[in-house]
Write a protein that holds these residues in place. Structure first.
Motif, PDB file in Angstrom:
ATOM      1  N   GLU A  97       0.860  -1.180   0.000  1.00 10.89           N
ATOM      2  CA  GLU A  97       0.000   0.000   0.000  1.00 10.89           C
ATOM      3  C   GLU A  97       0.900   1.236   0.000  1.00 10.89           C
ATOM      4  OE1 GLU A  97      -3.218  -0.173  -0.165  1.00 10.89           O
ATOM      5  OE2 GLU A  97      -3.521  -2.276   0.238  1.00 10.89           O
ATOM      6  N   PRO A  98       0.454   2.416  -0.288  1.00 10.76           N
ATOM      7  CA  PRO A  98      -0.906   2.810  -0.629  1.00 10.76           C
ATOM      8  C   PRO A  98      -1.188   2.737  -2.125  1.00 10.76           C
ATOM      9  CG  PRO A  98       0.390   4.780  -0.305  1.00 10.76           C
ATOM     10  CD  PRO A  98       1.298   3.591  -0.081  1.00 10.76           C
ATOM     11  N   GLU A  99      -0.188   2.703  -2.978  1.00 15.38           N
ATOM     12  CA  GLU A  99      -0.431   2.762  -4.414  1.00 15.38           C
ATOM     13  C   GLU A  99      -0.845   1.423  -5.013  1.00 15.38           C
ATOM     14  OE1 GLU A  99       3.394   4.174  -5.003  1.00 15.38           O
ATOM     15  OE2 GLU A  99       2.870   6.030  -4.014  1.00 15.38           O
ATOM     16  N   LYS A 100      -0.635   0.331  -4.291  1.00 14.75           N
ATOM     17  CA  LYS A 100      -1.014  -1.014  -4.733  1.00 14.75           C
ATOM     18  C   LYS A 100      -0.347  -1.403  -6.045  1.00 14.75           C
ATOM     19  CE  LYS A 100      -5.439  -1.022  -2.428  1.00 14.75           C
ATOM     20  NZ  LYS A 100      -6.856  -1.300  -2.514  1.00 14.75           N
ATOM     21  N   SER A 101       0.870  -0.954  -6.268  1.00 20.28           N
ATOM     22  CA  SER A 101       1.512  -1.315  -7.523  1.00 20.28           C
ATOM     23  C   SER A 101       2.775  -2.143  -7.332  1.00 20.28           C
ATOM     24  CB  SER A 101       1.836  -0.063  -8.333  1.00 20.28           C
ATOM     25  OG  SER A 101       2.784   0.729  -7.654  1.00 20.28           O
ATOM     26  N   ILE A 102       3.388  -2.121  -6.169  1.00 20.85           N
ATOM     27  CA  ILE A 102       4.600  -2.895  -5.904  1.00 20.85           C
ATOM     28  C   ILE A 102       4.190  -4.171  -5.164  1.00 20.85           C
ATOM     29  CG2 ILE A 102       6.904  -2.872  -4.874  1.00 20.85           C
ATOM     30  CD1 ILE A 102       6.357  -0.674  -7.042  1.00 20.85           C
ATOM     31  N   TRP A 103       4.743  -5.296  -5.586  1.00 23.01           N
ATOM     32  CA  TRP A 103       4.379  -6.579  -4.986  1.00 23.01           C
ATOM     33  C   TRP A 103       5.628  -7.421  -4.777  1.00 23.01           C
ATOM     34  CZ3 TRP A 103       5.821 -10.888  -7.672  1.00 23.01           C
ATOM     35  CH2 TRP A 103       6.132 -10.696  -9.014  1.00 23.01           C
ATOM     36  N   TYR A 104       5.515  -8.418  -3.888  1.00 18.69           N
ATOM     37  CA  TYR A 104       6.603  -9.377  -3.676  1.00 18.69           C
ATOM     38  C   TYR A 104       6.045 -10.662  -3.089  1.00 18.69           C
ATOM     39  CZ  TYR A 104       6.538  -8.682   1.378  1.00 18.69           C
ATOM     40  OH  TYR A 104       6.152  -8.670   2.693  1.00 18.69           O
ATOM     41  N   LEU A 105       6.825 -11.732  -3.243  1.00 18.12           N
ATOM     42  CA  LEU A 105       6.502 -12.997  -2.584  1.00 18.12           C
ATOM     43  C   LEU A 105       7.796 -13.770  -2.369  1.00 18.12           C
ATOM     44  CD1 LEU A 105       6.634 -15.413  -4.975  1.00 18.12           C
ATOM     45  CD2 LEU A 105       4.483 -14.351  -5.595  1.00 18.12           C
ATOM     46  N   LYS A 106       7.787 -14.637  -1.356  1.00 25.54           N
ATOM     47  CA  LYS A 106       8.924 -15.508  -1.072  1.00 25.54           C
ATOM     48  C   LYS A 106       8.633 -16.875  -1.664  1.00 25.54           C
ATOM     49  CE  LYS A 106      10.430 -13.601   3.355  1.00 25.54           C
ATOM     50  NZ  LYS A 106      10.710 -13.927   4.751  1.00 25.54           N
ATOM     51  N   TRP A 107       9.652 -17.483  -2.267  1.00 26.15           N
ATOM     52  CA  TRP A 107       9.486 -18.811  -2.827  1.00 26.15           C
ATOM     53  C   TRP A 107      10.844 -19.445  -3.064  1.00 26.15           C
ATOM     54  CZ3 TRP A 107       9.038 -20.051  -8.561  1.00 26.15           C
ATOM     55  CH2 TRP A 107       9.794 -19.178  -9.340  1.00 26.15           C
ATOM     56  N   ARG A 108      10.844 -20.669  -3.467  1.00 29.78           N
ATOM     57  CA  ARG A 108      12.042 -21.373  -3.914  1.00 29.78           C
ATOM     58  C   ARG A 108      11.848 -21.598  -5.404  1.00 29.78           C
ATOM     59  NH1 ARG A 108      16.852 -23.436  -2.290  1.00 29.78           N
ATOM     60  NH2 ARG A 108      17.510 -25.189  -3.546  1.00 29.78           N
ATOM     61  N   TYR A 109      12.764 -21.070  -6.208  1.00 31.78           N
ATOM     62  CA  TYR A 109      12.634 -21.098  -7.667  1.00 31.78           C
ATOM     63  C   TYR A 109      12.302 -22.504  -8.155  1.00 31.78           C
ATOM     64  CZ  TYR A 109      13.439 -19.573 -12.433  1.00 31.78           C
ATOM     65  OH  TYR A 109      13.272 -19.231 -13.748  1.00 31.78           O
ATOM     66  N   ASP A 110      11.262 -22.584  -8.959  1.00 29.87           N
ATOM     67  CA  ASP A 110      10.794 -23.855  -9.475  1.00 29.87           C
ATOM     68  C   ASP A 110       9.940 -23.561 -10.707  1.00 29.87           C
ATOM     69  OD1 ASP A 110      10.369 -26.563  -9.654  1.00 29.87           O
ATOM     70  OD2 ASP A 110       9.301 -26.752  -7.761  1.00 29.87           O
ATOM     71  N   ASN A 111       9.468 -24.587 -11.379  1.00 30.42           N
ATOM     72  CA  ASN A 111       8.551 -24.403 -12.493  1.00 30.42           C
ATOM     73  C   ASN A 111       7.260 -23.790 -11.959  1.00 30.42           C
ATOM     74  OD1 ASN A 111      10.433 -25.624 -14.142  1.00 30.42           O
ATOM     75  ND2 ASN A 111       9.448 -27.625 -14.045  1.00 30.42           N
ATOM     76  N   ALA A 112       6.868 -22.654 -12.552  1.00 32.40           N
ATOM     77  CA  ALA A 112       5.686 -21.956 -12.055  1.00 32.40           C
ATOM     78  C   ALA A 112       5.198 -20.941 -13.082  1.00 32.40           C
ATOM     79  CB  ALA A 112       6.006 -21.247 -10.741  1.00 32.40           C
ATOM     80  N   GLU A 113       3.977 -20.470 -12.860  1.00 36.20           N
ATOM     81  CA  GLU A 113       3.364 -19.419 -13.673  1.00 36.20           C
ATOM     82  C   GLU A 113       3.121 -18.208 -12.773  1.00 36.20           C
ATOM     83  OE1 GLU A 113       2.386 -19.644 -16.983  1.00 36.20           O
ATOM     84  OE2 GLU A 113       3.162 -21.688 -17.130  1.00 36.20           O
ATOM     85  N   LEU A 114       3.603 -17.053 -13.196  1.00 38.62           N
ATOM     86  CA  LEU A 114       3.292 -15.794 -12.527  1.00 38.62           C
ATOM     87  C   LEU A 114       2.035 -15.262 -13.197  1.00 38.62           C
ATOM     88  CD1 LEU A 114       4.116 -13.564 -10.521  1.00 38.62           C
ATOM     89  CD2 LEU A 114       5.361 -12.501 -12.416  1.00 38.62           C
ATOM     90  N   ILE A 115       1.011 -14.960 -12.386  1.00 41.00           N
ATOM     91  CA  ILE A 115      -0.288 -14.589 -12.934  1.00 41.00           C
ATOM     92  C   ILE A 115      -0.753 -13.268 -12.323  1.00 41.00           C
ATOM     93  CG2 ILE A 115      -2.706 -15.309 -13.182  1.00 41.00           C
ATOM     94  CD1 ILE A 115      -1.676 -18.214 -12.777  1.00 41.00           C
ATOM     95  N   GLY A 116      -1.239 -12.369 -13.180  1.00 38.10           N
ATOM     96  CA  GLY A 116      -1.866 -11.122 -12.748  1.00 38.10           C
ATOM     97  C   GLY A 116      -3.356 -11.202 -13.010  1.00 38.10           C
ATOM     98  N   LEU A 117      -4.156 -11.019 -11.973  1.00 34.49           N
ATOM     99  CA  LEU A 117      -5.610 -11.200 -12.057  1.00 34.49           C
ATOM    100  C   LEU A 117      -6.366  -9.915 -11.734  1.00 34.49           C
ATOM    101  CD1 LEU A 117      -5.463 -14.391  -9.881  1.00 34.49           C
ATOM    102  CD2 LEU A 117      -6.186 -14.413 -12.257  1.00 34.49           C
TER     103      LEU A 117
END
Length: 161
Positions: A127-147
């Protein structure tokens, strides 16, 4: 005796001052590398800290690890671009890698990562602009999705090991 005490006191004060000069906080180490950046968020990782920042209209992340009495900048990744979602990685090949980015399309309300095994990791959107995002993970086969708010997919990107 008095001279000896005075010399000892002066030596102790000088030693304390010099040792204090060598100690840097993680913020000071970050500022040395990115003096004009705005700190957006700090993320604790197993070995140190990742700082998400904004600099020259780009979003970046810097990994800092403790070293001796201070902190050391290990890596930085600065992303730009005007695609629907811009994204990058920091703390690569660790158990708590950080995937981060900026939402550049106002229709996107949610970012998630869907791993090949079906696990979904929801991104934290700052917040407040709701445009920057992050997540923690271990690199693997995956799809990044914007909904969108109603679940419509506006963006998809593939990560492969």
């Amino acid at each position: 005796m008095r001279n000896y005490m005075m010399t000892t006191i002066i030596f102790m004060i000088a030693t304390l001052l010099l040792s204090a000069c060598g100690t840097k906080t993680y913020e000071e180490a970050f500022r040395d590398a990115h003096p004009n950046a705005e700190i957006l968020h700090e993320i604790k990782i197993q070995k140190g800290i990742v700082i998400l920042y904004s600099e020259n209209q780009n979003v970046g992340a810097t990994e800092l690890l403790p070293e001796g009495d201070g902190w050391n900048v290990i890596s930085s990744n600065n992303i730009g671009g005007n695609g629907v979602i811009s994204h990058g990685l920091i703390n690569k090949e660790a158990d708590d890698e950080i995937l981060f980015g900026r939402i550049n399309d106002g229709n996107i309300a949610k970012v998630q990562l869907m791993k090949e095994q079906g696990e979904v990791i929801e991104a934290t959107i700052l917040e407040p602009e709701k445009s920057i995002w992050y997540l923690k993970w271990r690199y693997d086969n995956a799809e990044l999705i914007g909904l969108s708010k109603d679940g419509t997919i506006f963006y998809k990107s593939t990560y492969r090991k």
